[in-house]
Each structure stands twice: as C-alpha cells, then as structure tokens.
Scaffold this motif. Structure first.
Motif, mmCIF file in Angstrom:
data_model
loop_
_atom_site.group_PDB
_atom_site.id
_atom_site.type_symbol
_atom_site.label_atom_id
_atom_site.label_comp_id
_atom_site.label_asym_id
_atom_site.label_seq_id
_atom_site.Cartn_x
_atom_site.Cartn_y
_atom_site.Cartn_z
ATOM 1 N N LEU A 48 48.093 60.715 57.750
ATOM 2 C CA LEU A 48 48.012 59.298 57.404
ATOM 3 C C LEU A 48 48.461 58.413 58.557
ATOM 4 C CD1 LEU A 48 49.178 59.132 53.687
ATOM 5 C CD2 LEU A 48 46.870 59.129 54.635
ATOM 6 N N LEU A 49 49.452 58.888 59.283
ATOM 7 C CA LEU A 49 49.958 58.120 60.424
ATOM 8 C C LEU A 49 50.324 59.086 61.544
ATOM 9 C CD1 LEU A 49 52.342 55.475 58.806
ATOM 10 C CD2 LEU A 49 50.076 55.093 59.771
ATOM 11 N N ALA A 85 48.690 50.447 57.377
ATOM 12 C CA ALA A 85 49.982 50.648 56.713
ATOM 13 C C ALA A 85 50.510 49.303 56.227
ATOM 14 C CB ALA A 85 50.996 51.315 57.645
ATOM 15 N N ALA A 87 51.331 54.039 53.694
ATOM 16 C CA ALA A 87 50.217 54.313 54.609
ATOM 17 C C ALA A 87 48.897 54.366 53.843
ATOM 18 C CB ALA A 87 50.455 55.638 55.338
ATOM 19 N N MET A 88 47.851 53.887 54.498
ATOM 20 C CA MET A 88 46.547 53.846 53.840
ATOM 21 C C MET A 88 45.837 55.191 53.934
ATOM 22 S SD MET A 88 43.302 51.395 54.657
ATOM 23 C CE MET A 88 42.498 52.679 55.649
ATOM 24 N N GLN A 139 50.016 54.615 50.095
ATOM 25 C CA GLN A 139 51.018 55.512 49.512
ATOM 26 C C GLN A 139 52.121 55.762 50.538
ATOM 27 O OE1 GLN A 139 48.373 58.621 48.551
ATOM 28 N NE2 GLN A 139 48.013 59.240 50.668
#
Lengths: 219, 219, 219, 219
Positions: free
Chosen positions: C3-4, D189, D200-201, D209
């Motif tokens: 996600l990141l 985010a 975070a997307m 989430q």
C-alpha cells in the motif's frame, strides 16, 4: 611640530615593552640573518584589513605589498615605475617565496569607486580612476545587473577582482614558470571585516568558501 | 592543494579566538561606519617591518601602502597604472588623512640592490631596477664615498631615500595644498629591526633621531 | 503491491511512537480547534530544505506552500488553476497569518534550470521552463556576467528570485493592504544546505545576512 | 522590524544545535552530491500535516509539493504558470522518483470550502474557488446526500479528491509511461490529525485502510 603623531609614539612604546621585548631574540636573528618569508601577501591599503593582524603573523613571516584594492596589473615592463610588479619580481625571483596570496576584503573603497560609474574623479590626475580601470570590464558587467543589491554588486566585484589579479599574476613569466614547476602556489582569499571570517578561493572553481565551515564543499 | 597554507589558516584561527574576539565590537563598528584613519603610512614590503606591529596599531588606525623600499614616485599622471600614487590620492583627497609617514627601515633589500652597481637585474623585465632608479642619483653619490663602510652607505641611502620620497610626495598638488593649509603633516621615520628602535626625522634638519632617547639633542 | 513504500510505513511507525506519542494532546487540540498558524512559508520542493525541519517547528506552527524554486507568480486571476495564489489567498484572507516567509536555498535545481540557457526542456509540455520563466529576466542578466563562477551565478539568482517573489507577493491586493496596515510582515531567507546556516533578507537593502553572526550589519 | 519572526529564529537555533549537529555529515553529502529522493509527496499546506513530520523523514528523503488540499490539476500545458505540474515534471522526468504519494488529511479547510456551496469567495479574485473547482463535481454529489453527516461528507470528499488527483496525475504522459513500465508507483494516503493514524489507499478498490490495523481486511 612633534616628530611623530602621538598615537604612533605611544604605539611604538607599547611595541617595545610588549612584542619586541617578548620577541627580541627573533628580531635580532632576523636582522642578522636577513628575511626569508615563505609567503607573499598582496593586500589592500584599507586600515581594517592588515594581513599581519588577520593572520596573527610573526615578524619575518609575510612579505606584504599593499595597494588600493589589492590589484595586480598585467605584466608590462616599460620606462615607468611599477611598484607592485617590482615587489612581485623581488619576492618571486629574489626571495623565492613559496606562496602568493591575493587578499581582498569586504566594503573596499577602491572597488566601490570602480562601481560608481560617471562619478567625478578624486582629482584631475585621476590616479584612482586609472588604477581601478584594471577591473573596468567586470565592473561594468556587475553594475549592469539592476537586480543585485549594492552590497551584492560590491562583493561580486571584490571576488572577481581577486580572480583577475591572479590571472594577471600568471602573466609574469617567472610566476608562471615557478608555479608550473610546483615551486610556487597562488591563493586568493576575501576577509569579512564585520565577522572576521576569511573566505578562501577554490583554485579550480574560483568560488570563495570558509576553510573550516565549508571545508567539505571543496571536496 | 590546500585552500591556504597551514600557517595562514592557523594564524587566522588565532586571530578569531584572540584579537577578533577581543575587538569584535570595534570590527563591527568599522564595518558599519567605514574606515576613517587619521594616518597614512608608506612602508616597505619587508616581512620584518609591518607598521601595524611596529606601532601596535588597532584596526582602523593606519591606512598603509607597502612597496619595495617605501618609495614615492614623483607626481606623473599618464596612461599607466600607478599604485602608490593612486593610494596617495585616495588617502589625501578621499579619506583626508591628517598625517603621512614614510617609514623606512634598516637592512632594506631594495636599497641594497640600488647600491649594487653593475649587478645583474633580477629578470629581463627588471622591474626592481627601474623602481629603484628613483634613488639612482643618491645611490651613485653614496657608493662613490669609499670611506663609508658598507653598512654606513646602506643606512645613508635608506635615510636619503625617505627624504626623496617626502619631496616627491610634495609634488602631488593636493598634498602640497593640504600641507600648506595645516591640514596635513608629513613625517619620516626609520625602523631598526635589530633593536626595535624607531628613529624619527626632524622636519627641519632632516636628521633622524630616537624621539625619546635623543629628544634633548634636538632641543 | 504494498500500500505504501516501506520507508514511509517505517517512518510513520516512528512518528506514532515518537513525536505523536509525545505531542498527542497537541494533535488532538489542533484537530478539535482547527489550525491557526501565524506564519506562512513559501518554500521549495527540494528534499533537503523542508521548513518544518529547518525551523524545528511544531504541528500547527507553519502553513506551507512548496513549489519548484519557491516562486510566487504575479497576481493574475483567470480561468486557470493557480495553486500558489490560492494558498496565498487562503493564508492571508482566510487564516489571517501575520508573517509570510519566502524560503529559498542553495543548489536549487529549478534555479539551475533557469540559468541553463538553450537547454532542452524536460518534456514537450515544458512546465518547468514556463514556471521558471518567472525569473527569466534576471536569469539572463546573471548569466551574462562571464566573470562570475557558476556557483556565484546560482546564488545570485536564488537571492534575486526571493526578492522577485516578494515583489509579486505584494501585487496581491490583500497582501499589500494587510502589510500597509501593519497586520502582515513579509520576510525572505536563504538556507545553506551544506552548513545549515540561514541567511535572512534585510527588508530595506534586500541583502542576505545571518541573523546572529551578521546582526549588527543591519543596524 | 526583526529580520525574522522570533519563533523561526529560535527554531533554527534548535535545528542547528540539534538535528543539523547530529546529521551534519548527511547535510554536507546532500549538498555535495545533490538530492536523489525516491519519493515525491503531494501534500496540503495545512500546518498540522507536514509530510516530513508524519513520516519522520530524513533530509533528502522526500520531494514535496504542498498546495491547498493536495490537488493535482489535469495535464494542460499553456502559457500560464503551473506550479504543481512543473513540480511533477521535475520529479518524474528530472529526478526520476520511484513513488508518488498523494497525501490528504482530515479537517481540510480547502475541502470544507469546496463543500460550502453559495458561500462568498474569500476575495474577488477567488483563487481558492477556482482551485477547488477541480473537485466541484464530486463536491456537488456529496453535498447532495442529505443522509451523510457533515463530517462524513467532508471525509468522503477528502478521499474522493485523492482519487481524482491520482487520475489527473495519470494524464501526464511521462507519469503514465513510467507507471506502465513499472518504474513509478502511485499511492494515496489520508492522515488523521486527531489520532495520528495514516490510512492508505488500496490501489485496486480505492478504499482507505490503516496498513497495520486493517491489513487483514484487505487480505
């Protein structure tokens, strides 16, 4: 009339009881054996920028030329009197100094005069105008940028003129020869009267930086 | 290559933690308000005879020209670059100094060169030969006196050359005018490297004497 | 795909257990009561010059715009999207900040691009070329002085562009009004990445100086 | 007037004795070698949501654009000045960053303004109105849902606008190309000021989430 101004007489008394008393042996040796300075400094006449003070130097350490704005004219022997060129010849050929430092400084009156276009000369003889014409070209360039402040223009020309003097220094055949042979190093530096800081010129880029603070920049 | 020779870097560090730290307010004021020295000194490049040391002077006190043998050429404006004349113009017309001191010294290499007749020039350009020709006439005169020792000849020419420079100084119109108006005093002095003594020139007789030790002589 | 990026996830974990844990009450209050920063900073996107780091600032302290080279375009409302102008309007009219600081820095890539005449644009759209054209005029002026080193040209344009942005800032009517009313102060500063030093602009002369080291210069 | 507000001067002092002192070598290296950030963050000007704080990031780590509401306009080169587009071009084409993160946050004033229909513009120029019109369409949609609370509408538009900005980001040809080539990853985010949490997307669903807390949901 007094033989000398009071402040000089008092100053010399202080020298005799202070520094001379402390370094008498050194002075006597320097007199007996002659001078052998390793470093020549070409500095400005400005009363706030004496090399011996800025470098806390000992007697015998620095061979010093001082003229307005610490300039070096290009090599050009003729029948006239060339004080700065004579001193360079004496230091390089006679004393065989290992270093020459061109030492500029902030708020230089000569540089300020060079930037003052169309101003009246100080006198009809205009010695200052002629002397400062050594940096006429960069002075015009810097003066043309209206977006710089007066101080920025002044600092820029002070530093450019050090690079010009270094170039002119290299036009002396014996300077160029000794530098090429690794026997002579040429340096530039700029002294900030207000903060006491010394900015040294990077020999490759020509930029000025504080040797301690900015040491890694040059790396 | 290091940006500056070690002895200069170490010297500047000593200046920052010593004299600058002690006189920071004075330096900042001098930067802010500009210089206003009352006294100009024309001294020799010799590493053993820095005026700021000999006179224990403060920043801002002395406007200093240094050339080989502390000479002043005669007033002679032309298209060439005249560093010493430019500095005199700047000091007298610009800064309006009240005193000019020609400061000579013993064991001067330039004077010695002037006395060495028929010697080879330091370089084909012979800047030193041309510069020292300012005292060629008295040099020949002194050299002709076989009864003087070498040291006596040297001292004699050192002192004669101070008087010559004072004469040449008076050939600058603004110097003569300001001296006549009582706004400018001209002095001569000779520094003895070995003993640290300062010999001041009597303005009337031209004799050199130690202001304290010899005061009564002149009385 | 994660996600990141890991470095962001790890960094946020460090934030939660460090700064957030220490300042939780402040974050909760800032969320509840809204922001009320007194100071807006217009800074560069450069990864080395984040205002919150340079000023060790607390959450809620600085309202920050960041664009390439910290530029402010002149007031020019039209149908296009003006991110920097929108932020200025929000800060001055909405938040009623008391200070705006234009924060430049050394080695700025945008300024370097502006000085690179005739270079290829980064892309056919040439957003950078158009954006940096805000300082095209002084860039040409500075680039024309061959006697400046590349670093000197760069620093000069970095500082000029701060003054340009301040001028453009004053073309916004509400900025000019609030400044005239004494409700808003406009500042300029330049950050030296290498030494960490901050040089603040003198509002009268436009010169940059270190507030502590050079304090008396401005006096 | 002081050169800089007291809180900035004090903050910079704290930086020098704290973070700079601890990371001096890193700063010097970053100055010498230039920046090479792997990640670009497009964040809001909000004083409570600085990326460097939220991600506890090191100097040189994040290339950061900040504008009101962290928006990206669609690709649209013309004669106007496009600060955000210029920064994207610089980061993607020039610096070749590997990640771009659109970082939104709760209680965003810009988003709130977009939701306030029929309100007076902040000024006649209405830069904010025009800037926030980038999300006018979803703002109208969200505002029309009477069954959402004000907070829910706000959070909804904050997250929708992040997805809009990501779409606009992909309208830049070089962004789309590098993403397709696997050389660039795009992230979204949302930062919760009150709890410090980062949402975070999910790139597929678009849902937000908490990477740790909600990890299992996405599994």
């Amino acid at each position: 009339m007094a033989l000398l101004p009071d402040h000089l007489l008092a100053g010399h008394d202080a020298f005799m009881s202070g520094r001379y008393a402390a370094e008498e042996a050194r002075y006597r040796a320097l007199a007996r054996e002659g001078q052998a300075p390793e470093t020549m400094v070409i500095a400005c006449c400005d009363s706030r920028a004496a090399p011996e003070i800025i470098f806390d130097s000992a007697p015998g350490e620095l061979f010093v030329v001082r003229n307005v704005a610490n300039l070096v004219p290009p090599f050009g022997p003729n029948d006239d009197y060339h004080g700065t060129s004579a001193a360079i010849e004496f230091a390089v050929v006679g004393l065989k100094v290992k270093n020459i430092l061109i030492l500029g400084h902030g708020r230089c009156g000569g540089i300020k005069a060079a930037l003052t276009e169309g101003g009246d000369p100080l006198s009809p003889a205009d010695f200052i105008g002629r002397w400062m014409s050594l940096v006429d070209e960069p002075a015009r360039g810097v003066a043309a940028i209206a977006d710089l402040t007066a101080t920025e223009r002044q600092t820029a020309l002070e530093r450019i003129s050090i690079r010009y003097s270094i170039n002119n220094l290299r036009s002396f055949p014996y300077v160029a020869e000794r530098e090429a042979a690794g026997e002579l190093a040429i340096h530039g530096a700029w002294f900030d009267i207000s903060t006491g800081e010394l900015w040294a010129m990077d020999p490759v880029s020509g930029d000025f930086q504080r040797p301690n603070v900015d040491a890694e920049r040059a790396a």
